[in-house]
Design a protein around this motif. Structure first.
Motif, short mmCIF file in Angstrom:
data_model
loop_
_atom_site.label_atom_id
_atom_site.label_comp_id
_atom_site.label_asym_id
_atom_site.label_seq_id
_atom_site.Cartn_x
_atom_site.Cartn_y
_atom_site.Cartn_z
N UNK A 165 0.87 -1.19 0.00
CA UNK A 165 0.00 0.00 0.00
C UNK A 165 0.90 1.23 0.00
N UNK A 166 0.79 2.17 0.97
CA UNK A 166 1.75 3.27 0.89
C UNK A 166 2.81 3.21 1.98
N UNK A 167 3.09 1.98 2.43
CA UNK A 167 4.15 1.80 3.41
C UNK A 167 5.27 0.99 2.76
N UNK A 168 6.40 0.92 3.49
CA UNK A 168 7.52 0.16 2.94
C UNK A 168 8.03 -0.82 3.99
N UNK A 169 8.23 -2.07 3.56
CA UNK A 169 8.82 -3.10 4.42
C UNK A 169 10.32 -3.16 4.12
N UNK A 170 11.11 -2.57 5.03
CA UNK A 170 12.57 -2.49 4.83
C UNK A 170 13.27 -3.71 5.41
N UNK A 171 14.42 -4.01 4.86
CA UNK A 171 15.20 -5.15 5.34
C UNK A 171 16.68 -4.84 5.28
N UNK A 172 17.43 -5.24 6.30
CA UNK A 172 18.89 -5.15 6.25
C UNK A 172 19.50 -6.51 6.54
N UNK A 173 20.67 -6.72 6.01
CA UNK A 173 21.47 -7.90 6.37
C UNK A 173 22.87 -7.40 6.65
N UNK A 174 23.78 -8.35 6.89
CA UNK A 174 25.19 -7.98 7.13
C UNK A 174 25.83 -7.44 5.86
N UNK A 175 25.17 -7.58 4.71
CA UNK A 175 25.72 -7.10 3.45
C UNK A 175 25.66 -5.57 3.35
N UNK A 176 24.78 -4.95 4.15
CA UNK A 176 24.66 -3.50 4.10
C UNK A 176 25.68 -2.87 5.05
N UNK A 177 26.34 -1.82 4.59
CA UNK A 177 27.32 -1.13 5.45
C UNK A 177 26.75 0.22 5.88
N UNK A 178 27.41 0.82 6.84
CA UNK A 178 26.98 2.15 7.31
C UNK A 178 27.04 3.16 6.16
N UNK A 179 28.12 3.11 5.41
CA UNK A 179 28.29 4.05 4.30
C UNK A 179 27.14 3.92 3.29
N UNK A 180 26.77 2.71 3.03
CA UNK A 180 25.70 2.43 2.07
C UNK A 180 24.35 2.96 2.59
N UNK A 181 24.11 2.72 3.88
CA UNK A 181 22.85 3.20 4.47
C UNK A 181 22.81 4.73 4.46
N UNK A 182 23.94 5.34 4.85
CA UNK A 182 24.00 6.81 4.87
C UNK A 182 23.77 7.38 3.48
N UNK A 183 24.38 6.76 2.50
CA UNK A 183 24.22 7.19 1.11
C UNK A 183 22.75 7.12 0.69
N UNK A 184 22.11 6.01 1.08
CA UNK A 184 20.70 5.86 0.72
C UNK A 184 19.85 6.94 1.38
N UNK A 185 20.16 7.21 2.65
CA UNK A 185 19.41 8.25 3.36
C UNK A 185 19.53 9.58 2.63
N UNK A 186 20.76 9.90 2.18
CA UNK A 186 20.91 11.20 1.51
C UNK A 186 20.18 11.22 0.17
N UNK A 187 20.14 10.09 -0.53
CA UNK A 187 19.37 10.05 -1.78
C UNK A 187 17.88 10.30 -1.49
N UNK A 188 17.39 9.68 -0.41
CA UNK A 188 15.98 9.86 -0.06
C UNK A 188 15.70 11.33 0.29
N UNK A 189 16.61 11.91 1.06
CA UNK A 189 16.42 13.32 1.45
C UNK A 189 16.36 14.22 0.22
N UNK A 190 17.25 13.94 -0.72
CA UNK A 190 17.27 14.73 -1.95
C UNK A 190 15.97 14.57 -2.74
N UNK A 191 15.46 13.36 -2.71
CA UNK A 191 14.28 13.05 -3.51
C UNK A 191 13.03 13.73 -2.97
N UNK A 192 13.04 14.03 -1.66
CA UNK A 192 11.82 14.57 -1.05
C UNK A 192 11.62 16.05 -1.35
#
Lengths: 481, 436
Positions: B409-436
């Motif tokens: 619907x209009x929610x998101x089911x997020x998932x992380x594993x050990x494959x995700x790094x802090x740098x990757x998560x931070x990068x994604x957050x900044x992309x989201x911020x830019x997109x808003x």
């Protein structure tokens, strides 16, 4: 040989995962596991050597002749493995947007088109994970069909007494009652028995043709006609499809739905028992009941996941054993129209050639041209020498041959079922024939020796009775005993 | 022409003549003429080079995401190199089900080791050698708890959607009544459970962490269910079991899991691995192959397929299940994975996955409009609202190589594993911020 747990030493480990670089999260104490986790603690060297040792104690198709009847142990082409290992297939998430999965959807779409043509079916689902899972799915098509016509009295599935054990078991799972019919003196379906068995309560018939005796039933058109006239549907067990590709199709024999075993007929490896793939094909009128999801193509040439209008629902988490389908598609593309037919013809030729060589030394259960496999009966040999089908099978182990299927089909006493497949050479068949002839000679000269066989394997015969009577199903740690 | 038939045309002809036949057609004399196929209408065979080019072209049409934040039943975990090296050994790859124990000790022992590891992970007594996937394992578990007088089953409405679908199909054909238990704050509503339990209920199925990532109070669910005489089926994630309470500690009778996380690639959904373990009392109802330890005629330890009286080739229509082929090589994969990781490694995978998920949740929560929808504890997945049409954000992330959480619907089911790094998560957050 030591078990992983016996190789384990505290604090030995591999360095696989980097430390966490975000703040470490701590769960509430009440949620945490308290029980010790006793997985092996082991170095990479020891682990690697452990499995190399285990591999030496396994027998694959590459270790020698594997005439295991009804299992189609043909050579597994290496290119199929290479295709299935491509990152574009292994690293895709099943819930990615469909626009990013066009290659995967096309694999299923192409495999469907090719296999529909090979089988004479109109549509096919790749959801089922194995032959038995396919049987179950196919029977649900039949169930849905009768339900859609409010024909609720059709509760019986007719199964010949020569059928694979999965047939009656699948029928029960699909909510049907099983009616067994006997075979005639030629090993085929007894038409009279079939006529007596069908009626208003018949939901369908499950049949494999060639049957489990390796014989093509010449009455096949009459058999499917009898069932259809009674209002039932005909299900084809595709386990023996390797005999007939390019010559005759289940769809042209009167069958309405069927499964294939990609891990038998289409060259994908058995993996020590799986994963397989058991796609289910059906005629046009059953399409609307297929499980979620099927793959369709729109006007723009894009592939998408589709749901049949009156779908039975899901039988798998996602879309089936996809990588196995990749292997089978690679195989079919390699063989093509001549190669597919050539494979079946040679499977049948090899079986007849081997059967002919063994004839003077063993009784063939039904002495006529066979399809891709044949059945020997050692009833007389056992009577004369005391040597059983089991003894002969176990002796063949000493000669480096994987034993034939034993004691199946159930309607032949002391049965040994041999299926050489098309990927064996004449020399291999000649050699195997000599070995089985030698074993027949040993049976008459030194039956005691055969009762004790095998003599040169890693272990002697295991005590299966004890295993079932006092089951030990996991390693027991010292402090648990 | 194919390369897999060995004998030349001339040899084939000689073999035909040696058995008194003239042509291949003579082999098919039993096939009625009217049923015979005139021509197989598929393309001609191709060389290996041509075929692999075609298959590569197909593979290249798929998008392989560099950064994956989606789970919902399929998880992007690291696969140690040793795992692929072991499972590609052709002795394992190309052998059949180990019916012949004398030449199959390698396969049989590896399954016995797998069974032991699954018993250790789940804490229960007995494991089978695998079924097709986690969803089928759940459906087979429901078949196991059926009793003559109890034929209803209660199922939490927060289980994986695919699992629910398979359960419905399996239960419909066996006339088993599925009753859904409502949820409260995305976890099973215990009052609704109590209300729906009665003498017709054979079992209760709960998933934890559930589809929305929430860790359920399975211990309490077990207690309530057992008091009403129902069995408990605990569907779980095998990685979570290294860190969170296992099936024994929550007193479940059967544990089922999707085993894909244990070393199997995402592979568009299969082949995967259905894990099933149970308490000793249910051993003879467990479907599928089981390997047992015994002795050979000389008294040496060895392994065999056992308890076959349950199975289709012996019991036919009375078998506990129709399963024959299973997912043996996937089970071996899981076994090598567990051995390579060891207890510390697998715990580390679980911790990193959970820590990354909690970090991502915290970072997202700082952005207006992203809010956790449930207040319950979660493992490595969480369900969050989205400030805008979520498909737009997901699309913008996709363009940067990020597979975002699953939009529902209009929610998101997020998932992380050990494959995700802090740098990757931070990068994604900044992309989201830019997109808003």
């Amino acid at each position: 040989m030591k078990l992983l747990f016996e190789l384990s030493k505290e604090n030995r480990k591999m360095n696989l995962i980097p430390p966490c670089d975000v703040p470490e999260y701590s769960f509430d104490e009440t949620l945490l596991r308290k029980e010790e986790l006793r997985l092996p603690q082991i170095s990479e060297v020891d682990l690697s050597r452990h499995y190399t040792r285990l591999a030496k104690q396994a027998h694959g198709v590459n270790d020698g002749f594997y005439p295991l009847g009804s299992c189609t142990m043909k050579y597994n082409p290496r290119i199929d493995e290479e295709a299935a290992a491509l990152e574009g297939f292994t690293a895709i998430h099943p819930l990615q947007p469909q626009s990013t999965l066009q290659g995967a959807l096309q694999v299923i779409y192409e495999a469907r088109e090719l296999l529909c043509e090979i089988t004479g079916m109109d549509d096919m689902t790749f959801q089922p994970a194995a032959g038995a899972h396919g049987e179950y799915t196919g029977l649900l098509l039949i169930r849905k069909y009768h339900q859609s016509r409010n024909d609720t009295k059709r509760v019986n599935i007719i199964v010949p007494d020569s059928a694979h054990g999965t047939n009656p078991a699948s029928a029960t799972m699909a909510g049907f009652k099983v009616i067994n019919v006997s075979s005639n003196e030629n090993g085929g379906v007894d038409l009279e028995a079939l006529r007596n068995a069908v009626g208003e309560d018949t939901a369908g018939l499950m049949l494999t043709n060639p049957n489990t005796l390796g014989l093509f039933d010449p009455n096949i058109l009459e058999i499917t006609r009898i069932v259809h006239e009674a209002g039932g549907l005909c299900y084809y067990d595709g386990a023996n499809m390797n005999a007939i590709m390019g010559t005759v199709r289940p769809g042209d024999m009167g069958f309405d739905c069927m499964h294939l075993n990609l891990h038998k007929t289409f060259g994908t490896p058995h993996g020590g028992g799986g994963p397989g793939s058991g796609p289910v094909g059906c005629k046009e009128f059953l399409k609307k009941f297929l499980p979620k999801y099927t793959v369709s193509k729109n006007m723009d040439g894009n592939y998408y996941l589709d749901v049949a209008e009156n779908s039975m629902g899901k039988v798998r988490s996602f879309y089936g054993n996809f990588l196995v389908v990749v292997k089978a598609l690679t195989y079919i593309k390699s063989l093509g129209k001549e190669g597919i037919k050539e494979a079946s013809c040679n499977a049948v030729l090899n079986a007849n050639y081997l059967m002919n060589k063994l004839k003077g030394y063993y009784d063939v259960a039904y002495d006529q041209i066979c399809m891709h496999e044949f059945v020997l009966s050692l009833d007389k040999m056992k009577h004369e020498t005391g040597v059983s089908a089991m003894d002969v099978a176990k002796q063949s182990l000493d000669f480096g041959i994987h034993p034939p299927t034993m004691y199946f089909p159930l309607i032949v006493h002391e049965a040994l079922m041999l299926e050489p497949t098309e990927t064996e050479s004449k020399e291999t068949l000649d050699e195997a024939a000599e070995i089985f002839i030698e074993i027949a000679r040993m049976a008459h000269e030194d039956p005691e020796y055969l009762h004790e066989a095998p003599h040169n394997c890693l272990i002697r015969r295991p005590d299966e009775v004890e295993a079932a009577r006092k089951p030990i199903l996991r390693y027991e740690f010292e402090n648990d005993q | 022409m194919s390369g897999y038939v060995v004998n030349t045309k001339q040899e084939q002809q000689e073999m035909l003549e040696s058995i008194g036949l003239k042509s291949m057609d003579d082999l098919y004399a039993a096939v009625p003429e009217e049923a015979k196929l005139k021509e197989l209408n598929i393309p001609e065979g191709k060389s290996e080079l041509e075929v692999i080019r075609e298959m590569k072209a197909l593979a290249d049409k798929n998008v392989v995401y560099k950064h994956i934040f989606r789970g919902a039943g399929a998880y992007n975990h690291y696969i140690p190199a040793i795992v692929k090296s072991v499972t590609s050994k052709e002795e394992f790859l190309t052998s059949y089900t180990p019916y012949q124990a004398e030449i199959s000790q390698g396969i049989l022992q590896s399954i016995f080791e797998y069974q032991t590891q699954m018993c250790e992970l789940t804490g229960l007594d007995v494991s089978n050698a695998s079924v097709y996937d986690g969803a089928v394992a759940a459906a087979e578990a429901i078949m196991m708890v059926q009793e003559r007088k109890r034929s209803d089953v209660l199922v939490s409405d927060c289980i994986n959607i695919g699992t629910m679908g398979v359960i419905k199909t399996y239960c419909e054909s066996r006339n088993i009544n599925i009753i859904s238990v409502k949820s409260k704050d995305f976890a099973m509503d215990l009052d609704d459970l109590k209300e729906k339990l009665n003498e017709n209920v054979a079992g209760v199925l709960v998933q934890s962490p559930n589809f929305y990532g929430v860790i359920e109070d399975v211990e309490e669910i077990s207690k309530i269910s057992h008091d009403a005489g129902a069995k408990v089926i605990f569907s779980t994630n095998p990685i979570a079991l290294a860190l969170l309470k296992n099936a024994k500690e929550v007193d479940a009778d059967i544990c089922v899991a999707e085993g894909q996380s244990l070393g199997l690639p995402l592979s568009f959904g299969g082949p995967y691995l259905g894990i099933m373990t149970c308490k000793k009392e249910l051993m003879r109802k467990l479907p599928g192959r089981i390997v047992g330890q015994t002795k050979d005629a000389k008294g040496n330890r060895c392994f065999v397929l056992t308890l076959q009286a349950r199975e289709q080739h012996i019991r036919r229509e009375k078998a506990s299940s129709n399963i024959c082929s299973n997912e043996a090589l996937c089970a071996m994969t899981a076994s090598v994975y567990c051995a390579a990781m060891g207890p510390d490694g697998i715990r580390q995978v679980a911790k990193n996955s959970a820590s990354n998920a909690h970090y991502l949740a915290a970072e997202l929560s700082k952005i207006k409009g992203f809010e956790l929808i449930s207040n319950k504890p979660f493992f490595n997945e969480f369900y969050m609202s989205c400030p805008r049409e979520c498909r737009q954000i997901v699309q913008q992330l996709a363009e940067k190589g990020y597979l975002a959480g699953l939009p529902i619907s209009n929610n998101i089911l997020w998932c992380c594993t050990e494959m995700n790094s802090k740098a990757e998560i931070d990068e994604m957050i900044s992309i989201i911020k830019e997109a808003l």
